[in-house]
Design an enzyme around this catalytic site. Structure first.
Site, mmCIF file in Angstrom:
data_model
loop_
_atom_site.group_PDB
_atom_site.id
_atom_site.type_symbol
_atom_site.label_atom_id
_atom_site.label_comp_id
_atom_site.label_asym_id
_atom_site.label_seq_id
_atom_site.Cartn_x
_atom_site.Cartn_y
_atom_site.Cartn_z
ATOM 1 N N GLU A 226 24.264 39.660 86.181
ATOM 2 C CA GLU A 226 24.809 40.453 87.272
ATOM 3 C C GLU A 226 25.475 39.559 88.320
ATOM 4 O OE1 GLU A 226 21.590 42.914 88.751
ATOM 5 O OE2 GLU A 226 20.740 43.076 86.735
ATOM 6 N N GLU A 339 25.130 50.151 94.239
ATOM 7 C CA GLU A 339 23.701 50.456 94.195
ATOM 8 C C GLU A 339 23.118 50.327 95.595
ATOM 9 O OE1 GLU A 339 19.552 48.498 92.414
ATOM 10 O OE2 GLU A 339 21.485 47.966 91.523
#
Length: 433
Positions: A226, A339
């Site tokens: 990520e 997110e």
């Protein structure tokens, strides 16, 4: 006379000496204070010692330290002495200073980058690191002390998805607005607008990133790489957007961490510090600033490289192949998007933590956050635009945060290709109570 003598004796034998009683009580009180206070003092000292030992493991000595205007200290650490190499799987690892090959691209992304406004890093205004070193943001005692525990510092909480796919971190208050594609891939690239969303809780965060995934979504073998930008007061102590990385090889159970807070990610850049703040940032109705991230697997050595910005000049480092199981071969899914974490208890108002710009996707350019020029890397190490019909989108609660995909043809002036707007304000009376 005899009666008076007996009375005097009786009074003398039954009376006490006041000074002696006071002294005894004072001594007893002093002993109680010492006995009860000593463990408190020792515990505090022991806690500081534990934190300092942890900091000594994270913060490797640098040959130069740069004091940034944003309060960060960037240490220039010799490349071969960085924290990553403390990982037991990397005991005999030789640092790869350059990838064997950059992905080939037939797009006009490089020219589009020249025409766009670039977000960079604040510490660059204060100095630079010499060649042969890597730029590392120094971790402070206050950073560690804000964590819920030493064991959780720099790590995501273990998260299991109740959904069949695609989201790897749904649940535990984590909410998303993402686009994804499922295929055999060897990397991905996107250009992401950079904002400074407001965070509602001290232990909340908001991020925008890409995920490179392989493994089981409902097991303990998920591999994830990520990278993106993140605002996290708990991790960094402020509300600035910062470049971040993360990795796990066991679905966030025991492996991996943010940035260089545990061994693993091998940094090669003296110009780019992971965890450092990004500036300038976009503003509603004002200039829009973005950054390009590329993650791909080296076709010869199998390491997963990260590039931030333009081509080889933006190489940050790599996740060694030794860290992974499924990703030692290829990825099976790529995700792009935002997110946030909602730490409010069930039944209470939704968090007001913003995602992206804090505005919904329908508001478009200049107001909503975006990802543009979504591309993946194939088995031939070539970048290819992702067709719009190969991209699916998901938002758990579109009244709080939403996403809207679109396609812009490349007309020679640098189109956006497959792209999307996303984000939202979180709590609002109209759609997110």
């Amino acid at each position: 006379m005899a009666k008076r003598r007996r009375r005097w004796r009786r009074q003398r034998c039954c009376s006490s000496d006041p000074p002696l009683a006071v002294a005894a009580a004072a001594l007893l009180l002093l002993l109680l204070v010492v006995v009860t206070a000593a463990p408190v003092v020792d515990a505090a000292a022991a806690g500081r010692h534990v934190v300092q030992r942890h900091l000594d493991r994270i913060n490797k000595p640098g040959v130069r330290s740069i004091h940034s205007a944003d309060g960060d200290i960037i240490d220039c650490v010799p490349r071969h002495k960085q924290r990553a190499l403390d990982h037991p799987l990397l005991a005999n690892h030789t640092v790869q200073t350059q990838p064997s090959q950059m992905p080939a691209s037939a797009s006009l992304l490089d020219r589009r980058q020249q025409l766009s406004r670039r977000a960079w890093q604040t510490w660059h205004h204060s100095g630079h690191c010499p060649r042969g070193t890597v730029a590392v943001r120094r971790t402070a005692a206050a950073d560690v002390q804000r964590a819920r525990s030493l064991a959780l510092f720099g790590r995501k909480k273990q998260m299991r998805s109740p959904l069949p796919a695609p989201d790897v971190v749904t649940g535990n208050g984590h909410e998303h607005a993402i686009a994804y594609t499922a295929a055999e891939v060897y990397g991905a690239r996107a250009t992401i607008s950079v904002w400074a969303p407001e965070i509602d809780e001290a232990n909340g965060f908001s991020l925008s990133q890409l995920w490179i995934l392989s493994g089981s979504f409902n097991g303990s073998d998920l591999n994830s790489i990520e990278a993106g930008w993140q605002v996290s007061p708990e991790l960094y102590g402020d509300n600035r957007p910062r470049l971040f990385t993360y990795w796990t090889s066991d679905a966030y159970e025991a492996t991996g961490c943010y940035n260089a807070l545990c061994p693993g990610f091998v940094q090669t850049s003296s110009r780019i510090a992971i965890g450092a703040s990004i500036s300038p940032v976009s503003s509603v109705g004002g200039p829009q600033y973005d950054m390009t991230l590329l993650v791909w697997k080296d076709p010869k050595l199998g390491n997963w490289w990260l590039s931030y910005g333009d081509g080889a000049g933006g190489l940050v480092g790599y996740w060694p192949a030794e860290l992974f199981t499924h990703l030692s071969d290829h990825a099976t899914m790529v995700e792009w998007g935002g997110e946030v974490v909602n730490t409010h208890p069930p039944g209470s108002a939704h968090t007001a933590t913003q995602m992206g710009s804090g505005h919904f996707a329908a508001e478009g350019f200049g107001r909503a956050a975006y990802f543009r020029n979504l591309e993946t890397v194939d088995a031939d190490n070539s970048l290819a635009a992702v067709p719009l019909d190969a991209i699916q989108t998901m938002a758990e609660d579109a009244g709080c945060y939403d996403i809207r995909k679109a396609y812009d043809d490349d007309d020679g002036r640098g189109g956006w290709g497959a792209h999307f707007y996303y984000g939202g304000p979180g709590h609002n009376t109209a759609s997110c109570p």
